[in-house]
Design a protein around this motif. Structure first.
Motif, PDB file in Angstrom:
ATOM      1  N   GLN A  36      52.761  34.005  64.303  1.00 40.28           N
ATOM      2  CA  GLN A  36      53.265  32.654  64.546  1.00 40.28           C
ATOM      3  C   GLN A  36      54.548  32.350  63.779  1.00 40.28           C
TER       4      GLN A  36
ATOM      5  N   HIS B  12      47.687  34.632  51.309  1.00 41.47           N
ATOM      6  CA  HIS B  12      47.239  33.776  52.416  1.00 41.47           C
ATOM      7  C   HIS B  12      48.176  33.885  53.626  1.00 41.47           C
ATOM      8  N   ASN B  13      47.606  33.646  54.773  1.00 37.79           N
ATOM      9  CA  ASN B  13      48.331  33.453  56.041  1.00 37.79           C
ATOM     10  C   ASN B  13      49.060  34.690  56.550  1.00 37.79           C
ATOM     11  N   THR B  14      48.442  35.855  56.371  1.00 40.74           N
ATOM     12  CA  THR B  14      49.049  37.058  56.949  1.00 40.74           C
ATOM     13  C   THR B  14      48.978  37.004  58.486  1.00 40.74           C
ATOM     14  N   TYR B  15      47.989  36.274  59.011  1.00 38.84           N
ATOM     15  CA  TYR B  15      47.881  36.141  60.475  1.00 38.84           C
ATOM     16  C   TYR B  15      49.058  35.335  61.023  1.00 38.84           C
ATOM     17  N   GLY B  16      49.321  34.189  60.363  1.00 41.58           N
ATOM     18  CA  GLY B  16      50.452  33.350  60.790  1.00 41.58           C
ATOM     19  C   GLY B  16      51.774  34.095  60.683  1.00 41.58           C
ATOM     20  N   PHE B  17      51.905  34.952  59.659  1.00 42.22           N
ATOM     21  CA  PHE B  17      53.114  35.752  59.461  1.00 42.22           C
ATOM     22  C   PHE B  17      53.290  36.731  60.615  1.00 42.22           C
TER      23      PHE B  17
ATOM     24  N   GLU C  76      55.226  32.330  60.788  1.00 39.67           N
ATOM     25  CA  GLU C  76      55.015  31.516  59.591  1.00 39.67           C
ATOM     26  C   GLU C  76      55.230  32.359  58.334  1.00 39.67           C
ATOM     27  N   SER C  77      55.068  31.693  57.178  1.00 41.89           N
ATOM     28  CA  SER C  77      55.285  32.372  55.903  1.00 41.89           C
ATOM     29  C   SER C  77      53.967  32.863  55.308  1.00 41.89           C
ATOM     30  N   ILE C  78      54.090  33.905  54.474  1.00 50.91           N
ATOM     31  CA  ILE C  78      52.951  34.364  53.677  1.00 50.91           C
ATOM     32  C   ILE C  78      52.986  33.630  52.339  1.00 50.91           C
ATOM     33  N   GLU C  79      51.823  33.188  51.858  1.00 48.13           N
ATOM     34  CA  GLU C  79      51.783  32.576  50.534  1.00 48.13           C
ATOM     35  C   GLU C  79      50.980  33.454  49.587  1.00 48.13           C
TER      36      GLU C  79
END
Ligand SMILES: [Zn+2]
Length: 374
Positions: free
Chosen positions: A308, A300-305, A310-313
């Protein structure tokens, strides 16, 4: 024996020169010939840059080992795997308490090879030298330790495969016979690269290894030395202490995707199917059920990584043990971390240059590769 004389050839080898005593030693960055195991037979030295021996002299095994390991390391460097065993290895060419056996020893991170002089000297046979050195390459790529039977068998297969590939590239005559010098009925008949046995093996680790070598050497026949060696070397980096032949074959496919955009998939599937390592649908025979019963690793959240900070989960379908790796688009490993007993992992921002990367996640149940951007 007179007929033997033409079989001796001279080669250039990289050795070391000590100015304090004007002596050449059989050592270079990749191999150091030493005497750390009985019997006590000191490595040959020379006051001239010539080391010329026949096989009744201990210096013959010394230069034979130095030459073949150096040549093989030069070769794998030339195809992109120079990081493997780049700290060198210490070798006793007359060890094993005089026995007819050889071994790789992790030796607490200061690895050694030990070749026995019993029967036919093991260090006279390039197949034995490359087989044992392949255990070192495997260890260097995946830090193995305490391997189970399947995994030990796989490592034997990797060693037999590289021994076959190396000697076959020098001379294809009788390439199906592995250890063609040492395995000559003086106590031992060697192994084969084309066993008719199929996976799973009922035999010991060497019988398991023969099945792996048969699949890889059949692939070699179709794809040639360099492509097949690259696939094997790349795959080594993914092996854990429990990887079985079916999982290893999946890593070979994965390596083909990383290195060659998967253009050899069909050939690989065919040969793994021929040895029953894959089923008719090109799925690993031993782990099919497990793979199909889990809902899969989710990232999850490769875009935020990417955009932005952010972290990948990473979410696992069950509590899992394994490792993740970050590779650049050339397949070079940037980061690696092992984990155990996790249902979820959080990968924080990493200090890596902006660009595209491959994130690989491996558990005993599944391997997943996702492209991520940073
Ligand atoms: Zn072995």
């Amino acid at each position: 024996m007179a007929w033997f004389t033409p079989a001796y050839i001279s080669e250039n080898i990289l050795a070391s020169f000590e100015t304090t005593n004007d002596t050449f030693y059989l050592e270079n960055q990749w191999v150091q010939i030493e005497d750390f195991d009985l019997p006590t037979i000191l490595p040959a030295t020379s006051n001239t840059p010539n080391f010329v021996f026949n096989r009744s002299q201990s210096g013959f095994e010394d230069v034979n080992v130095l030459y073949h390991i150096t040549a093989f390391h030069d070769y794998i460097s030339s195809i992109g795997y120079d990081t493997l065993m780049d700290d060198g290895i210490k070798v006793d060419t007359h060890g094993m308490l005089g026995g007819d056996n050889s071994m790789f020893n992790r030796n607490g991170g200061d690895p050694t090879l030990d070749f026995g002089p019993g029967g036919i000297d093991d260090a006279e046979d390039a197949d034995v030298i490359i087989h044992e050195y392949s255990h070192a390459l495997s260890w260097s790529a995946n830090n193995n330790d305490n391997m189970n039977t399947q995994r030990s068998g796989l490592d034997e297969g990797v060693g037999d495969y590289f021994a076959t590939s190396y000697s076959r590239s020098l001379n294809p005559f009788n390439w199906e016979k592995v250890f063609s010098w040492d395995g000559n009925a003086v106590g031992w008949n060697g192994r084969v690269a084309n066993t008719a046995a199929n996976y799973p093996s009922a035999g010991n680790i060497y019988a398991i290894g023969e099945i792996w070598n048969a699949a890889m050497s059949a692939i070699w026949t179709d794809l040639g030395q360099i492509v097949t060696d690259k696939l094997m070397l790349e795959s080594l980096h993914f092996f854990t202490n429990t990887t079985n032949l079916a999982e290893a074959a999946m890593y070979v496919l994965q390596s083909d995707t990383i290195l060659f955009n998967g253009i050899h998939t069909n050939t690989l599937c065919t040969h793994f199917k021929n040895k029953n390592i894959f089923d008719a649908n090109c799925k690993p025979t031993a782990v099919t059920e497990v793979v199909e019963n889990v809902k899969g690793i989710r990232v999850h959240n490769t875009y935020g990584f990417a955009f932005q900070n952010e972290s990948i989960e990473i979410e696992f379908p069950q509590v899992s043990t394994g490792k993740w790796m970050l590779l650049d688009m050339q397949g070079k490993k940037i980061k690696q971390e092992e984990f155990s007993g996790k249902a979820k992992l959080v990968l924080n921002q990493m200090d890596i240059p902006h660009g595209l990367y491959l994130l690989q996640i491996h558990t005993p149940f599944e391997s997943k590769v996702v492209k991520i951007c940073r």
